[in-house]
Design a protein around this motif. Structure first.
Motif, PDB file in Angstrom:
ATOM      1  N   THR A 159      -5.717 -14.623   3.560  1.00 28.06           N
ATOM      2  CA  THR A 159      -6.711 -13.690   4.088  1.00 28.06           C
ATOM      3  C   THR A 159      -7.244 -12.784   2.993  1.00 28.06           C
ATOM      4  O   THR A 159      -8.447 -12.543   2.906  1.00 28.06           O
ATOM      5  N   ILE A 160      -6.352 -12.280   2.151  1.00 28.15           N
ATOM      6  CA  ILE A 160      -6.750 -11.431   1.025  1.00 28.15           C
ATOM      7  C   ILE A 160      -6.747 -12.295  -0.225  1.00 28.15           C
ATOM      8  O   ILE A 160      -5.696 -12.759  -0.672  1.00 28.15           O
ATOM      9  N   ARG A 161      -7.913 -12.520  -0.808  1.00 31.28           N
ATOM     10  CA  ARG A 161      -8.053 -13.425  -1.943  1.00 31.28           C
ATOM     11  C   ARG A 161      -7.763 -12.696  -3.248  1.00 31.28           C
ATOM     12  O   ARG A 161      -8.659 -12.386  -4.040  1.00 31.28           O
ATOM     13  N   THR A 162      -6.470 -12.403  -3.446  1.00 28.48           N
ATOM     14  CA  THR A 162      -6.084 -11.800  -4.720  1.00 28.48           C
ATOM     15  C   THR A 162      -6.075 -12.813  -5.848  1.00 28.48           C
ATOM     16  O   THR A 162      -5.956 -12.428  -7.020  1.00 28.48           O
ATOM     17  N   ASP A 163      -6.198 -14.122  -5.512  1.00 30.80           N
ATOM     18  CA  ASP A 163      -6.234 -15.140  -6.541  1.00 30.80           C
ATOM     19  C   ASP A 163      -7.611 -15.271  -7.167  1.00 30.80           C
ATOM     20  O   ASP A 163      -7.762 -15.970  -8.177  1.00 30.80           O
ATOM     21  N   LEU A 164      -8.615 -14.614  -6.606  1.00 35.17           N
ATOM     22  CA  LEU A 164      -9.967 -14.676  -7.141  1.00 35.17           C
ATOM     23  C   LEU A 164     -10.372 -13.308  -7.657  1.00 35.17           C
ATOM     24  O   LEU A 164     -10.078 -12.283  -7.031  1.00 35.17           O
ATOM     25  N   PRO A 165     -11.063 -13.242  -8.806  1.00 32.60           N
ATOM     26  CA  PRO A 165     -11.542 -11.945  -9.285  1.00 32.60           C
ATOM     27  C   PRO A 165     -12.707 -11.457  -8.444  1.00 32.60           C
ATOM     28  O   PRO A 165     -13.579 -12.235  -8.042  1.00 32.60           O
ATOM     29  N   ALA A 166     -12.714 -10.176  -8.143  1.00 28.25           N
ATOM     30  CA  ALA A 166     -13.790  -9.605  -7.348  1.00 28.25           C
ATOM     31  C   ALA A 166     -15.066  -9.555  -8.170  1.00 28.25           C
ATOM     32  O   ALA A 166     -15.046  -9.166  -9.339  1.00 28.25           O
ATOM     33  N   PRO A 167     -16.217  -9.969  -7.634  1.00 30.78           N
ATOM     34  CA  PRO A 167     -17.469  -9.921  -8.395  1.00 30.78           C
ATOM     35  C   PRO A 167     -17.902  -8.483  -8.659  1.00 30.78           C
ATOM     36  O   PRO A 167     -17.607  -7.567  -7.884  1.00 30.78           O
ATOM     37  N   ARG A 168     -18.602  -8.300  -9.734  1.00 36.28           N
ATOM     38  CA  ARG A 168     -19.069  -6.958 -10.086  1.00 36.28           C
ATOM     39  C   ARG A 168     -20.108  -6.466  -9.099  1.00 36.28           C
ATOM     40  O   ARG A 168     -20.127  -5.302  -8.720  1.00 36.28           O
ATOM     41  N   ILE A 169     -20.992  -7.369  -8.660  1.00 34.22           N
ATOM     42  CA  ILE A 169     -22.007  -7.048  -7.657  1.00 34.22           C
ATOM     43  C   ILE A 169     -21.824  -8.035  -6.510  1.00 34.22           C
ATOM     44  O   ILE A 169     -22.008  -9.240  -6.684  1.00 34.22           O
ATOM     45  N   ARG A 170     -21.437  -7.537  -5.354  1.00 33.80           N
ATOM     46  CA  ARG A 170     -21.195  -8.393  -4.204  1.00 33.80           C
ATOM     47  C   ARG A 170     -22.480  -8.566  -3.407  1.00 33.80           C
ATOM     48  O   ARG A 170     -23.226  -7.613  -3.181  1.00 33.80           O
ATOM     49  N   ARG A 171     -22.738  -9.811  -2.997  1.00 38.39           N
ATOM     50  CA  ARG A 171     -23.908 -10.096  -2.176  1.00 38.39           C
ATOM     51  C   ARG A 171     -23.643  -9.684  -0.730  1.00 38.39           C
ATOM     52  O   ARG A 171     -22.505  -9.507  -0.311  1.00 38.39           O
ATOM     53  N   ILE A 172     -24.719  -9.570   0.025  1.00 37.76           N
ATOM     54  CA  ILE A 172     -24.602  -9.042   1.381  1.00 37.76           C
ATOM     55  C   ILE A 172     -23.899 -10.016   2.308  1.00 37.76           C
ATOM     56  O   ILE A 172     -23.269  -9.636   3.292  1.00 37.76           O
ATOM     57  N   ASN A 173     -23.977 -11.323   2.001  1.00 39.91           N
ATOM     58  CA  ASN A 173     -23.333 -12.308   2.870  1.00 39.91           C
ATOM     59  C   ASN A 173     -21.972 -12.734   2.355  1.00 39.91           C
ATOM     60  O   ASN A 173     -21.384 -13.673   2.871  1.00 39.91           O
ATOM     61  N   ASP A 174     -21.415 -12.036   1.363  1.00 40.58           N
ATOM     62  CA  ASP A 174     -20.083 -12.326   0.849  1.00 40.58           C
ATOM     63  C   ASP A 174     -19.074 -11.513   1.654  1.00 40.58           C
ATOM     64  O   ASP A 174     -18.930 -10.301   1.461  1.00 40.58           O
ATOM     65  N   SER A 175     -18.393 -12.158   2.578  1.00 36.95           N
ATOM     66  CA  SER A 175     -17.462 -11.472   3.485  1.00 36.95           C
ATOM     67  C   SER A 175     -16.003 -11.636   3.088  1.00 36.95           C
ATOM     68  O   SER A 175     -15.120 -11.378   3.894  1.00 36.95           O
ATOM     69  N   LYS A 176     -15.722 -12.093   1.882  1.00 35.54           N
ATOM     70  CA  LYS A 176     -14.333 -12.275   1.457  1.00 35.54           C
ATOM     71  C   LYS A 176     -13.694 -10.941   1.119  1.00 35.54           C
ATOM     72  O   LYS A 176     -14.351 -10.014   0.657  1.00 35.54           O
ATOM     73  N   ASN A 177     -12.389 -10.861   1.362  1.00 32.23           N
ATOM     74  CA  ASN A 177     -11.606  -9.677   1.033  1.00 32.23           C
ATOM     75  C   ASN A 177     -10.863  -9.955  -0.269  1.00 32.23           C
ATOM     76  O   ASN A 177      -9.948 -10.771  -0.311  1.00 32.23           O
ATOM     77  N   TYR A 178     -11.247  -9.284  -1.333  1.00 28.30           N
ATOM     78  CA  TYR A 178     -10.640  -9.466  -2.639  1.00 28.30           C
ATOM     79  C   TYR A 178      -9.508  -8.471  -2.896  1.00 28.30           C
ATOM     80  O   TYR A 178      -9.105  -8.281  -4.045  1.00 28.30           O
ATOM     81  N   GLY A 179      -9.012  -7.828  -1.854  1.00 27.84           N
ATOM     82  CA  GLY A 179      -7.947  -6.851  -2.023  1.00 27.84           C
ATOM     83  C   GLY A 179      -8.442  -5.443  -2.251  1.00 27.84           C
ATOM     84  O   GLY A 179      -7.639  -4.529  -2.424  1.00 27.84           O
ATOM     85  N   ASP A 180      -9.758  -5.240  -2.269  1.00 27.20           N
ATOM     86  CA  ASP A 180     -10.317  -3.917  -2.493  1.00 27.20           C
ATOM     87  C   ASP A 180     -10.796  -3.257  -1.198  1.00 27.20           C
ATOM     88  O   ASP A 180     -11.434  -2.216  -1.248  1.00 27.20           O
TER      89      ASP A 180
END
Length: 514
Positions: free
Chosen positions: A410-431
């Motif tokens: 559910t929390i994608r700590t395995d992926l780096p969070a993008p610097r600028i998130r798009r409006i349709n990006d609903s992933k939870n990067y742990g932030d």
């Protein structure tokens, strides 16, 4: 004028209202029939009326019963009988074909979409559920994506019928249903009623209302728990809830008496052990109970002795006494402290305590306490153990390090969070905030701030502006010293609001202590 309430019993206004007439009486004029079919006029009246109408310009230019003379406004050589104006309309279809053309739905949609792009920009006209084209270039973004679900439709009108509720249906639901007395009595006799015993022969069998039929079945000596745990005939717990509650109350009374009357566990144990044998017999336990104003029956005393005797030797030793008749964690043991891993050798060390029975209260504490005894009512039958209880359950268990994991976290700590998130990006990067943060938001979150804003690296000028706006006044030299101290705490020299604030708090705390 007073208001009349119709329907009131013996109301005099009912008679007044029947004779009452509202409004003002007027003289009757021509009727509708006389206006539609007037009486024929004489020749004299006709000539007189025509002479009166000649005064109007409309009567002279377009008299009644004749067409309007347009020749005055037309060219002189124009043939008014043959010449026609305008362009001849070419007939290509009926009105029904225009409203419902004989075309497929795809062709109609394609023709309606022609030119709509410009109409969207000028009039902001969008279809139902159509999203605004925001010029996104994200690969997974679908420009023609429609939101919502289509409205159910049926040409027969069934969906519309479900939304309507006719007046007679509403009145039928609210009105009382007329049921004959014979049908009502038959239902009471043949159908079960809520809160009543079903007795179809109550009229013929005269028995009391609280009478119960059948034979009382004697309950078994064991219950469902005894069957599940496979207890033997002498260890059944069915019907012993009151007995176990009384034993728990006696143990609680003895624990309070020992806690308030003795300074440690060893002095309390010596008080019970009158003979000095290192064990408590049933007679010593009975004497102490009488001394503490706790007279109990011999059967309960034997049951208390049996409950505390774990090793089944007929006595209560120091370890059993500390676990079942005392709060061992709240009283000192009364034994000499440990030196290294063994007890200090002294003549005062009683023989009631063994070295393996004493454990430290905490990993860093030098004070010892008797080890904990676990008294389980039911032992595991056959020592059965499930595989789930072995995997990562205890130290040395089966490791799951090389096990394959399934699904997407559910929390994608395995992926780096993008610097600028798009409006349709609903992933939870742990932030994002967790459930505790949503239920108990901080005062900063109510202002639109998050932890990321306090931990973000900022420039020197930006930090100076932030702390100046919060009301903190300091000289430029003091600010430079705090900035230098905060930058030394980060490997790359970054300084955030939290780092600057922590250094400032340390400096203020040091000044207060001086």
């Amino acid at each position: 004028m007073p208001r009349v309430f119709y329907g009131k019993a013996y109301d005099p206004h009912l008679r007044w209202a029947a004779e009452m007439t509202h409004g003002v009486a007027i003289q009757p004029s021509l009727t509708a029939g006389e206006l539609a079919n007037p009486h024929p006029m004489s020749l004299f009246k006709y000539r007189l009326n025509e002479k009166k109408e000649q005064l109007y310009f409309s009567h002279n230019k377009a008299p009644l019963g004749k067409s309007h003379d347009q020749s005055t406004g037309l060219p002189n050589n124009l043939d008014t009988l043959k010449f026609t104006f305008g362009i001849k309309t070419e007939k290509d279809g009926t009105a029904g074909e225009l409203v419902s053309p004989d075309k497929a739905r795809e062709i109609v949609d394609e023709e309606s979409e022609a030119g709509r792009e410009l109409y969207r920009q000028t009039h902001h006209d969008f279809l139902v559920g159509e999203s605004v084209d925001r010029k996104y270039t994200y690969p997974s973004y679908q420009k023609g994506k429609m939101y919502g679900i289509p409205t159910p439709h049926d040409n027969t009108g069934r969906k519309t019928q479900q939304t309507l509720k006719w007046l007679h249906e509403v009145q039928t639901e609210k009105a009382s249903k007329v049921v004959s007395n014979r049908v009502d009595n038959w239902r009471e006799r043949t159908q079960p009623q809520i809160g009543q015993v079903h007795d179809p022969i109550s009229d013929t069998l005269n028995v009391p209302h609280d009478h119960t039929f059948g034979i009382l079945v004697k309950p078994d000596a064991y219950g469902a728990g005894d069957l599940l745990h496979g207890r033997t005939a002498g260890t059944y717990l069915r019907g012993k809830d009151r007995q176990r509650g009384v034993l728990a109350a006696i143990r609680q009374h003895l624990k309070k008496a020992n806690y308030h009357n003795f300074q440690d566990l060893m002095h309390a144990f010596k008080h019970y052990d009158k003979n000095g044998t290192g064990k408590i017999d049933i007679q010593g336990l009975r004497d102490v109970c009488f001394q503490f104003n706790l007279p109990i029956e011999p059967e309960l005393l034997e049951q208390l002795m049996d409950y505390c005797d774990v090793n089944r030797d007929g006595y209560i030793d120091y370890l059993e006494f500390s676990n079942f008749l005392n709060w061992k964690d709240k009283l000192p043991s009364g034994l000499p402290e440990r030196a290294g891993s063994a007890l200090r050798k002294s003549d005062e060390v009683p023989a009631v305590a063994k070295e393996e029975d004493m454990v430290p209260k905490s990993p860093t504490s030098g004070e010892t306490t008797p080890r904990r005894l676990e008294k389980q009512i039911d032992m595991a039958i056959g020592e059965h153990r499930t595989s789930a209880s072995v995997i990562n359950a205890v130290i040395g268990g089966v490791s799951t390090r090389d096990y394959r994991t399934y699904g997407v976290p559910t929390i994608r700590t395995d992926l780096p969070a993008p610097r600028i998130r798009r409006i349709n990006d609903s992933k939870n990067y742990g932030d994002e905030s967790d459930g505790y943060g949503l239920l108990n938001p901080s005062i900063h979150s109510q202002r639109g701030l998050s932890e990321k804003d306090f931990l973000m690296p900022r420039s020197k000028e930006e930090l100076q502006t932030i702390f100046t706006n919060t009301g903190i006044r300091m000289t430029l030299d003091t600010f430079d010293d705090i900035w230098k101290a905060a930058s030394q705490r980060h490997p790359k020299g970054y300084v955030s609001v939290e780092a600057f604030r922590s250094v400032l708090d340390e400096i203020q705390a040091a000044q207060i202590q001086q």
